[in-house]
Design an enzyme around this catalytic site. Structure first.
Site, PDB file in Angstrom:
ATOM      1  N   ARG A  62     -26.413  51.544 -63.751  1.00 41.16           N
ATOM      2  CA  ARG A  62     -25.501  50.395 -63.937  1.00 41.16           C
ATOM      3  C   ARG A  62     -26.155  49.311 -64.779  1.00 41.16           C
ATOM      4  O   ARG A  62     -25.526  48.690 -65.630  1.00 41.16           O
ATOM      5  CB  ARG A  62     -25.081  49.842 -62.581  1.00 41.16           C
ATOM      6  CG  ARG A  62     -24.088  50.748 -61.892  1.00 41.16           C
ATOM      7  CD  ARG A  62     -23.717  50.213 -60.548  1.00 41.16           C
ATOM      8  NE  ARG A  62     -23.065  48.901 -60.639  1.00 41.16           N
ATOM      9  CZ  ARG A  62     -23.013  48.057 -59.613  1.00 41.16           C
ATOM     10  NH1 ARG A  62     -23.598  48.360 -58.472  1.00 41.16           N
ATOM     11  NH2 ARG A  62     -22.401  46.902 -59.738  1.00 41.16           N
ATOM     12  N   GLN A  94     -18.718  37.564 -57.731  1.00 37.16           N
ATOM     13  CA  GLN A  94     -19.202  38.662 -56.905  1.00 37.16           C
ATOM     14  C   GLN A  94     -19.889  39.702 -57.784  1.00 37.16           C
ATOM     15  O   GLN A  94     -20.498  40.634 -57.277  1.00 37.16           O
ATOM     16  CB  GLN A  94     -18.040  39.325 -56.163  1.00 37.16           C
ATOM     17  CG  GLN A  94     -17.254  38.381 -55.276  1.00 37.16           C
ATOM     18  CD  GLN A  94     -16.012  39.046 -54.718  1.00 37.16           C
ATOM     19  OE1 GLN A  94     -16.046  39.705 -53.686  1.00 37.16           O
ATOM     20  NE2 GLN A  94     -14.903  38.889 -55.415  1.00 37.16           N
ATOM     21  N   VAL A  96     -22.414  41.480 -60.462  1.00 38.03           N
ATOM     22  CA  VAL A  96     -23.860  41.428 -60.742  1.00 38.03           C
ATOM     23  C   VAL A  96     -24.116  41.492 -62.245  1.00 38.03           C
ATOM     24  O   VAL A  96     -25.256  41.395 -62.680  1.00 38.03           O
ATOM     25  CB  VAL A  96     -24.611  42.566 -60.003  1.00 38.03           C
ATOM     26  CG1 VAL A  96     -24.514  42.358 -58.497  1.00 38.03           C
ATOM     27  CG2 VAL A  96     -24.098  43.947 -60.396  1.00 38.03           C
ATOM     28  N   HIS A 112     -23.552  37.728 -54.996  1.00 40.11           N
ATOM     29  CA  HIS A 112     -24.025  39.072 -54.630  1.00 40.11           C
ATOM     30  C   HIS A 112     -25.210  39.493 -55.480  1.00 40.11           C
ATOM     31  O   HIS A 112     -25.484  40.689 -55.597  1.00 40.11           O
ATOM     32  CB  HIS A 112     -22.882  40.087 -54.767  1.00 40.11           C
ATOM     33  CG  HIS A 112     -21.832  39.899 -53.718  1.00 40.11           C
ATOM     34  ND1 HIS A 112     -20.580  40.450 -53.823  1.00 40.11           N
ATOM     35  CD2 HIS A 112     -21.839  39.213 -52.555  1.00 40.11           C
ATOM     36  CE1 HIS A 112     -19.866  40.111 -52.756  1.00 40.11           C
ATOM     37  NE2 HIS A 112     -20.609  39.352 -51.976  1.00 40.11           N
ATOM     38  N   GLY A 178      -9.400  38.760 -60.384  1.00 40.64           N
ATOM     39  CA  GLY A 178      -9.921  40.121 -60.485  1.00 40.64           C
ATOM     40  C   GLY A 178     -10.699  40.591 -59.282  1.00 40.64           C
ATOM     41  O   GLY A 178     -11.736  41.245 -59.441  1.00 40.64           O
TER      42      GLY A 178
END
Ligand code: BV8
Length: 235
Positions: A62, A94, A96, A112, A178
């Site tokens: 990721r 939220q 990353v 987060h 979103g």
């Protein structure tokens, strides 16, 4: 919507949907991220203890993918609002990914965590990190081979919750963009806002688990809804 004159302080919550049009998988969409990996397999401390290589490879994949993506029109519009809005404004994300920042937003809070940091479980230092962690590289601060993604997993406390609740207390408008409203405590912010008498607005591709709590829900892609909303706010 409250009259513009009444709105001074804004809190914006964003989720994976704001980055979807940049080509970053959402978590629960068709073919979504977690459908390829079971949640409990990767985003928990237990999974990391049980199978650290799987978790590190998942985040390495990721981290690399996110760095090839670009901010989209929604990120750009939020950055413009951040730059031009005279009152308080906080983008609580939220996500990353760093697309809000790369679009130019400054008042951003990653509740987060962020994929661009590595967190040393030996000395607690957080270092900017763009490469893989699978080879157990040494911590830049202490040298220990004990780095993990600086990401909040399930069962872990999200970052800066006091600051978030403080911003919600002061907000005249809470906007959710979103997010599916599936994960707490973020999914509960709209209720805190309502209890405080704050105006609430949701911009999302489809109805979310929290839609019933919003004064207004607008359905559509963030790349269209967010620039239109920012134009409204900046008159
Ligand atoms: C905690 C980082 C406590 C990792 C993430 C039972 C009931 C209630 C709560 C719980 C429960 N059991 C356990 C809990 C707590 C748990 C939780 O909420 N679980 C859920 C699943 C029930 N929460 C936690 O564990 C949190 N910590 O509670 O700690 C505590 C207390 C004291 C002391 C210690 C601890 C921590 C949660 C954080 C987990 N980490 N991410 C990583 O990224 O790998 S969560 C992850 O999913 C994301 O970060 C995000 O926050 C979250 C939700 O995902 P979304 O962003 O909403 O994405 P999703 O795909 O779901 O939705 C996308 C939306 O966008 C959709 O609605 C779609 O329609 C829309 N969309 C798509 N395309 C577009 C679009 N919209 C606009 N335009 C488009 N183009």
């Amino acid at each position: 919507m409250a009259a513009m004159a009444d709105i001074r302080n804004i809190v914006i919550l964003t989720g994976a949907g704001v980055s979807a049009e940049s080509g970053i998988d959402t978590f629960r969409g068709g073919g979504g991220l977690w459908e390829k990996h079971r949640v409990e397999d990767v985003a928990t401390p237990e999974a990391f203890a049980r199978d650290p290589d799987l978790v590190l490879r998942f985040y390495d994949m990721r981290r690399a993918a996110i760095q090839e993506k670009e901010p989209n029109r929604a990120h750009a519009a939020l950055a413009r609002l951040d730059a031009e809005w005279p009152g308080d404004l906080l983008i609580v994300t939220q996500n990353v990914d760093d697309l809000h920042e790369r679009a130019g937003a400054r008042r951003v809070l990653h509740m987060h965590g962020t994929h661009l940091n590595a967190w040393c479980t030996a000395c607690d230092a957080r270092s900017r990190w763009t490469g893989p962690l699978i080879d157990r590289p040494p911590c830049p601060a202490c040298g220990a081979r004990a780095l993990r993604p600086d990401v909040v997993w399930f069962g872990e406390m999200p970052y800066e919750m006091e600051r978030i609740y403080g911003a919600l207390q002061a907000a005249d408008l809470f906007v959710s963009i979103g997010t599916s409203g599936a994960v707490y405590p973020a999914a509960g912010f709209v209720r805190e806002a309502r209890e405080l008498g704050t105006q609430t607005l949701e911009l999302n591709l489809e109805r979310s688990q929290g839609s019933a709590w919003f004064d207004e829900t607008r359905l559509g892609p963030a790349g269209e809804l967010v620039p239109a909303w920012v134009d409204e706010m900046l008159g």
